[in-house]
Design an enzyme around this catalytic site. Structure first.
Site, short mmCIF file in Angstrom:
data_model
loop_
_atom_site.label_atom_id
_atom_site.label_comp_id
_atom_site.label_asym_id
_atom_site.label_seq_id
_atom_site.Cartn_x
_atom_site.Cartn_y
_atom_site.Cartn_z
N HIS A 69 0.99 0.37 -10.76
CA HIS A 69 0.12 -0.57 -10.02
C HIS A 69 -0.19 -1.80 -10.87
O HIS A 69 -1.35 -2.14 -11.13
CB HIS A 69 -1.17 0.13 -9.58
CG HIS A 69 -1.79 -0.51 -8.37
ND1 HIS A 69 -2.40 0.22 -7.39
CD2 HIS A 69 -1.89 -1.81 -7.99
CE1 HIS A 69 -2.86 -0.61 -6.45
NE2 HIS A 69 -2.57 -1.84 -6.80
N GLU A 128 -2.55 7.58 -5.14
CA GLU A 128 -2.42 7.33 -6.58
C GLU A 128 -3.74 7.61 -7.31
O GLU A 128 -4.81 7.46 -6.73
CB GLU A 128 -1.96 5.89 -6.84
CG GLU A 128 -2.87 4.80 -6.30
CD GLU A 128 -2.26 3.41 -6.51
OE1 GLU A 128 -2.92 2.62 -7.20
OE2 GLU A 128 -1.17 3.10 -5.98
N ARG A 139 0.84 -1.19 0.00
CA ARG A 139 0.00 0.00 0.00
C ARG A 139 0.88 1.24 0.00
O ARG A 139 1.84 1.33 0.77
CB ARG A 139 -0.92 0.02 1.22
CG ARG A 139 -1.98 -1.08 1.23
CD ARG A 139 -3.03 -0.85 0.13
NE ARG A 139 -4.03 -1.89 0.12
CZ ARG A 139 -3.96 -3.01 -0.60
NH1 ARG A 139 -2.88 -3.23 -1.34
NH2 ARG A 139 -4.94 -3.89 -0.56
#
Length: 319
Positions: free
Chosen positions: A284, A266, A237
């Protein structure tokens, strides 16, 4: 058929199954939701298939129509959902565990390799047409064999990473809330406190959940406890890393290199990362394989099917 609001564009096989079994409201253009637009689209729906980043805070959940029985998220993490508010409304919340561990561990291993061997710097040199040719001292990185890999959070993803890392000759250390049984530990070295863990490793790979308890876990103080020249990788995270502290350590060289696949807030990025040559930044990609994303979607639909089609408890309920 029950009405299902699908908040994001999902893989074709997942959307086909949703359209087959539900009166599915899809998002073919993947337009981001605001609180008001999501609430408007949820009118008349029985369930929501959401994803990370959707605005499902306490206020939004409190305002959802009474018809909503379940929120199934296309993710393992539930940071984007106010679980207490859902519980107070009697809305079940379910996630998609167990199907993305290998894919995410692959990205962690990729980041470790790229950081250790300065792959991002090399690619930037090539793309900028600034490579003068091979030289004996050009972009010298470090060999992984014999290095000490510290896995912070040795859950499913951490254990898969440990399997991969052993093939590169890495020595596995780990920090976990509890020590694993021998059949899962497989000889890895357990640490009961943060400082002993950090001082014992050359590479830190982070796999802890987000939230207030872990926010900025990797602080300036903890970075200082790492040996000089360490590598830091985060596929867990984004909020668990103090961005300013990591950038300062990259600039000073105390952290040799870093690799990130997740970010605090993000898709916004901390500006200091963009100018740092010794960091690899991925968008990601942790679960980003065809096989994994299909499996995540099917697991989310399994949760929805249980509640909306069979009147049963979702198999992967988190709230």
């Amino acid at each position: 058929m029950p009405r299902l609001l699908v908040t994001r564009r999902l893989p074709p096989a997942v959307e086909a199954r949703a359209a087959r079994d539900y009166d599915a409201v899809l998002n073919p253009h993947d337009i981001p939701w605001t609180r008001d637009s999501l609430l408007a689209a949820a009118i008349g729906a029985d369930g929501i298939l959401c994803a990370a980043g959707d605005p499902l805070d306490a206020g939004t959940i409190q305002a959802l129509p009474a018809s909503i029985k379940i929120i199934a998220t296309f993710s393992v993490g539930t940071d984007h959902i106010a679980l207490d508010a859902a519980a107070a409304r009697g809305i079940a919340v379910a996630n998609t565990p167990d199907v993305l561990s290998v894919a995410t561990a692959e990205i962690a291993m990729l980041l470790i390799l790229m950081a250790a061997r300065r792959a991002t710097e090399g690619e930037m040199m090539i793309r900028a047409r600034q490579w003068p040719g091979w030289a004996p001292t050009q972009l010298m990185g470090v060999t992984l064999e014999g290095k000490r890999l510290g896995i912070l959070g040795k859950g499913r993803i951490g254990r898969e990473l440990a399997k991969m890392a052993r093939g590169f000759g890495l020595v596995i250390h780990y920090r976990n809330r509890t020590r694993l049984p021998p059949e899962q530990e497989l000889g890895a070295i357990f640490h009961e406190d943060d400082e002993a863990f950090l001082r014992s490793i050359d590479i830190l790979s982070m796999h802890i959940p987000g939230g207030a308890a872990t926010r900025h876990w990797l602080s300036a103080e903890r970075i200082a406890q790492l040996p000089a020249g360490s590598i830091v990788v985060n596929t867990g995270r984004g909020g668990t890393v103090d961005d300013a502290a990591l950038c300062a350590a990259l600039e000073s060289g105390h952290v040799r290199a870093a690799g990130l696949d997740v970010y605090d807030g993000e898709p916004r990025l901390y500006p200091g990362y963009l100018g740092a040559p010794n960091i690899t930044l991925l968008p990601h990609l942790g679960s980003g394989t065809i096989e994994t994303r299909d499996a995540m979607g099917f697991r989310a639909l399994d949760n929805l099917d249980a509640v909306l089609l069979r009147g049963a408890a979702p198999p992967h309920r988190v709230a």
